[in-house]
Design a protein around this motif. Structure first.
Motif, mmCIF file in Angstrom:
data_model
loop_
_atom_site.group_PDB
_atom_site.id
_atom_site.type_symbol
_atom_site.label_atom_id
_atom_site.label_comp_id
_atom_site.label_asym_id
_atom_site.label_seq_id
_atom_site.Cartn_x
_atom_site.Cartn_y
_atom_site.Cartn_z
ATOM 1 N N PHE A 73 -11.698 2.645 9.836
ATOM 2 C CA PHE A 73 -10.817 2.728 9.170
ATOM 3 C C PHE A 73 -10.734 3.622 8.541
ATOM 4 N N GLN A 74 -9.923 4.022 7.968
ATOM 5 C CA GLN A 74 -9.778 5.209 6.865
ATOM 6 C C GLN A 74 -9.068 5.327 5.818
ATOM 7 N N PRO A 75 -9.810 5.413 4.790
ATOM 8 C CA PRO A 75 -8.805 4.799 3.219
ATOM 9 C C PRO A 75 -7.961 6.128 2.540
ATOM 10 N N THR A 76 -6.617 5.246 3.330
ATOM 11 C CA THR A 76 -5.771 6.795 3.154
ATOM 12 C C THR A 76 -4.724 6.366 2.290
ATOM 13 N N HIS A 77 -4.866 4.887 2.135
ATOM 14 C CA HIS A 77 -3.649 4.451 1.240
ATOM 15 C C HIS A 77 -4.503 3.405 -0.108
ATOM 16 N N GLU A 78 -4.062 3.896 -1.653
ATOM 17 C CA GLU A 78 -4.038 3.167 -2.685
ATOM 18 C C GLU A 78 -3.361 1.420 -2.105
ATOM 19 N N GLY A 79 -4.367 0.987 -1.873
ATOM 20 C CA GLY A 79 -3.729 -0.907 -2.310
ATOM 21 C C GLY A 79 -3.639 -1.387 -4.030
ATOM 22 N N LEU A 80 -2.165 -1.394 -3.635
ATOM 23 C CA LEU A 80 -1.467 -2.251 -5.535
ATOM 24 C C LEU A 80 -1.545 -3.523 -4.898
ATOM 25 N N LYS A 81 -2.162 -4.355 -6.267
ATOM 26 C CA LYS A 81 -1.329 -5.800 -7.058
ATOM 27 C C LYS A 81 -0.311 -5.748 -7.927
ATOM 28 N N LEU A 82 0.844 -6.888 -7.913
ATOM 29 C CA LEU A 82 0.680 -7.625 -8.527
ATOM 30 C C LEU A 82 0.887 -8.885 -8.803
ATOM 31 N N GLN A 83 0.284 -9.052 -9.876
ATOM 32 C CA GLN A 83 0.044 -11.044 -10.080
ATOM 33 C C GLN A 83 1.785 -11.718 -10.562
ATOM 34 N N LEU A 84 1.662 -12.544 -9.803
ATOM 35 C CA LEU A 84 3.001 -12.934 -10.401
ATOM 36 C C LEU A 84 2.606 -14.337 -11.612
ATOM 37 N N PRO A 104 -3.781 -0.575 -8.922
ATOM 38 C CA PRO A 104 -4.203 0.010 -8.222
ATOM 39 C C PRO A 104 -5.905 -0.835 -7.035
ATOM 40 N N THR A 105 -6.038 -1.613 -7.356
ATOM 41 C CA THR A 105 -7.641 -1.900 -7.582
ATOM 42 C C THR A 105 -8.390 -2.182 -6.145
ATOM 43 N N HIS A 106 -7.006 -1.938 -4.905
ATOM 44 C CA HIS A 106 -7.733 -1.721 -3.493
ATOM 45 C C HIS A 106 -7.754 -1.064 -3.157
ATOM 46 N N GLU A 107 -8.611 -0.729 -2.073
ATOM 47 C CA GLU A 107 -8.132 0.642 -0.754
ATOM 48 C C GLU A 107 -7.890 0.279 0.547
ATOM 49 N N GLY A 108 -6.555 1.114 0.195
ATOM 50 C CA GLY A 108 -5.777 0.430 1.624
ATOM 51 C C GLY A 108 -5.981 1.391 2.821
ATOM 52 N N THR A 166 0.887 -1.234 0.288
ATOM 53 C CA THR A 166 0.006 -0.061 -0.119
ATOM 54 C C THR A 166 0.711 1.163 -0.174
ATOM 55 N N SER A 167 0.645 2.584 -0.309
ATOM 56 C CA SER A 167 1.095 3.543 -0.791
ATOM 57 C C SER A 167 -0.074 4.444 0.109
ATOM 58 N N ASP A 168 0.502 6.141 0.585
ATOM 59 C CA ASP A 168 0.011 6.996 1.534
ATOM 60 C C ASP A 168 -0.710 7.664 0.664
ATOM 61 N N LYS A 169 -2.010 7.685 -0.210
ATOM 62 C CA LYS A 169 -2.806 8.517 -1.239
ATOM 63 C C LYS A 169 -1.431 9.856 -1.704
ATOM 64 N N VAL A 207 -3.621 -1.117 12.851
ATOM 65 C CA VAL A 207 -4.699 -2.375 12.025
ATOM 66 C C VAL A 207 -4.869 -1.740 10.799
ATOM 67 N N GLN A 208 -4.537 -3.589 9.966
ATOM 68 C CA GLN A 208 -4.135 -2.749 7.798
ATOM 69 C C GLN A 208 -5.048 -3.639 7.636
ATOM 70 N N LEU A 209 -5.652 -3.299 6.431
ATOM 71 C CA LEU A 209 -6.319 -4.637 5.730
ATOM 72 C C LEU A 209 -6.597 -3.143 4.511
ATOM 73 N N THR A 210 -6.762 -4.261 3.644
ATOM 74 C CA THR A 210 -6.909 -3.803 1.931
ATOM 75 C C THR A 210 -7.978 -4.412 1.240
#
Lengths: 149, 149
Positions: B138-149, A140-144, A121-124, B118-121
């Protein structure tokens, strides 16, 4: 001047340099300070086979750091996922492709281990960082979501 | 009908029910199947003191599941963070507050352990889930980035 980057597991001696990198950051600055907890935390990471604290060493200097956590899980047919946290590049080494090299190295580690996914996750507020990760193929498919305790 | 929820560590016997919950999901359905890997993955989670696979048991039935991962780190003065993954509630038990009870329980576990965060995406397509987590603080402060391998 040596420009070759060596990726190696952090040692106790690297802890002050890593903490300095964590503190030398617009968002992270207010969160760090003098604490005996850092060395204890280092030892916990170091003793855990699913946590890998890494430094990018250039000529004996800590030019960057990141932490890999391998998370086992049942979902996605029981494949492990790799999570990247605490990515920092020293200001003197920024804008030279070191961050890209670090993340590419981390992705490669995850591949070698057989992980199905790499996540972070990366801070927006870090819009440059988000674009950077997208350029490396991250979606960037997910909300963090975070909850401070 | 028993309505009391017991939160307990998952056992090998729960694995088929947990996998069924993971597969009974609009987004997760295509990712699961028949695999011997599930039991191996369960044993890896079960043997790891920083991973806790939990079931919400109602009258002996697996009504919900989530996984807690405790991640040690240097940042934030060396405090551990808790991450929640693979949250699922059985369709027969939805819309009765079980999800809220599960997440409140997980947050409490993290507090008792001394975690700082506590964190989750959550997949951006799950807008109800995101609103639900926000309602829990929970605060949606972050972008949740995923890379499929």
């Amino acid at each position: 001047m040596p420009t070759e980057v060596i990726f190696r597991t952090a040692t106790e001696k690297d802890v002050p340099a890593i903490v300095a990198l964590l503190a030398d950051d617009v968002i992270g600055a207010g969160r760090e300070g003098a604490s005996d907890r850092y060395l204890d935390a280092f030892r916990e990471i170091d003793a855990d086979p699913r946590n890998h604290l890494v430094v990018a060493d250039i000529g004996g200097e800590v030019a960057g750091t990141l932490q890999l956590t391998y998370i086992p899980g049942l979902s996605r047919m029981g494949t492990e996922r790799a999570q990247i946290e605490a990515v920092r590049v020293a200001s003197a080494h920024r804008s030279r492709g070191l961050g890209r090299e670090m993340i590419a190295w981390a992705i490669d580690q995850a591949k070698q281990r057989g992980c199905g996914l790499v996540q972070l996750t990366s801070d927006k507020r870090r819009s440059d960082a988000i674009r950077f990760y997208e350029s490396l193929g991250f979606q960037p498919t997910h909300e963090g979501l975070k909850l401070q305790l």
